[in-house]
Write an enzyme that holds these catalytic residues in place. Structure first.
Site: not given
Length: 376
Positions: A12, A106-107
């Site tokens: 993350d 983003d993850e």
């Protein structure tokens, strides 16, 4: 023959959008920053850690954010830039395993039970990946390592920002037992409140409930809650999963009562959905708005067209137009959701659905709650 214990990593990025902006513009470093629109009805898409100290968070109306933090600096989102950096980071993941399941820009989940580099432990792989991300992008990431996706996700939150944490098979059940249910991924404020009203406040309380009890109160989600309360989650990491739709929804801790709040919430959800469209490269022809009122009545409004929705502004604008059809509000709203579907390349919707709104008029009980935030 017993299957080997899986090694799952959840990566993350730390305040991804805001961190990219601060990296690219040194004058923004150390300052409270919001990515989003500062106009009267703007919304925060992401907040830097400096801004979060004042209570600023994603999906918050910009006016509220400025009231909490008068020195807040707004910058417009640059999704092309975020997507470019996300692809570079994904390339690092693929150096270690082909089993990468992106959740957003983003993850992502990685299954490194068998890895391409021959690294003996998932902990070391996570450390190497975070080091490479920092070295190649000047951005920090947090990592959770465990034997399933649910626990890996919990673990990545445990040492944020710029840290990592391991939940071993021996730790799993007890780690979950000590957590408040509101901290479980996938349990939003409304579901947590319902659990609390039933005397379920921690993972241990949840584990003490039988499957029949949980199914009676939470429907199909009951089986999932029964499993995760024991630290169990058999979902595989699935790369390149075909999807017919993508959406985001949020149950609010306080019911929304004004058009301004509704529009800000819808715009924030539209930003999240467009992020997925950017990441996947898939554009849809149908935008759907989901609304659940305070009395649990649920309705949806949809709009379809011949051409795909091709920009963030168009997607959010369509969703907001659908929301405006609900004004004046006759009752408060507890949940909003935005979904895009009928992707380009899929079979086009029938002519009867082209370029007009339709409503399924559904009324459903509050079975599950999905609560998402962007750029954590």
């Amino acid at each position: 023959m017993t299957s080997p214990v899986r090694k799952i990593i959840h990566i993350d990025m730390d305040a991804f959008y805001a961190s990219v902006e601060q990296r690219d513009d040194p004058s923004l470093r150390g300052r409270p920053l919001a990515v989003g629109g500062s106009r009267e009805r703007g919304v925060v898409a992401a907040a830097s850690y400096e801004a979060r100290r004042f209570g600023v968070r994603s999906a918050m109306p910009s006016r509220t954010a400025l009231r909490l933090c008068p020195d807040l600096v707004f910058v417009p989102p640059r999704f092309e830039r975020y997507r470019e950096i996300s692809q570079r980071i994904r390339g690092i993941f693929l150096d270690y395993t082909p089993l990468v399941e992106p959740l957003s820009l983003d993850e992502a989940y990685l299954d490194v039970t068998e890895n391409l580099q021959g690294v003996p432990t998932a902990t070391r792989i996570a450390r190497e990946i975070r080091g490479r991300i920092l070295g190649e992008t000047a951005l920090t990431a947090s990592a959770g390592i465990s034997y399933n996706k649910f626990l890996a996700k919990l673990a990545s939150d445990h040492r944020k920002p710029n840290g990592q944490f391991v939940i071993t098979p021996q730790m799993g059940a007890e780690f979950v037992a000590e957590l408040e249910v509101g901290r479980f991924h996938g349990i939003g404020p409304a579901t947590a409140a319902r659990m609390n009203s039933l005397g379920i406040r921690t993972g241990r309380d949840l584990r003490e409930q039988g499957l029949a009890f949980l199914a009676a109160h939470f429907g199909k989600a009951g089986a999932h809650f029964h499993a995760i309360s024991r630290g169990e989650d058999n979902r595989p990491v699935v790369p390149d999963r075909p999807r017919k739709s993508s959406g985001s929804e949020t149950t609010y801790p306080r019911d929304l009562a004004s058009p301004e709040e509704i529009e800000a919430g819808v715009e924030a959800l539209g930003l999240e959905v467009w992020e997925w469209c950017e990441t996947s490269g898939k554009l849809g022809r149908t935008v759907t708005l989901k609304v659940k009122y305070a009395d649990f009545q649920q309705i949806t409004r949809s709009r379809s067209s011949f051409e795909p929705v091709s920009s963030r502004a168009a997607l959010a604008g369509t969703a907001i137009e659908l929301a405006r059809g609900l004004f004046p509000l006759l009752k408060k709203v507890r949940l909003l959701g935005v979904t895009v579907s009928n992707f380009e390349g899929d079979q086009a919707p029938g002519k009867a659905q082209m370029a007009f709104d339709f409503d399924d008029g559904a009324i459903a009980p509050d079975r599950t709650t999905a609560s998402r935030s962007s750029a954590s």
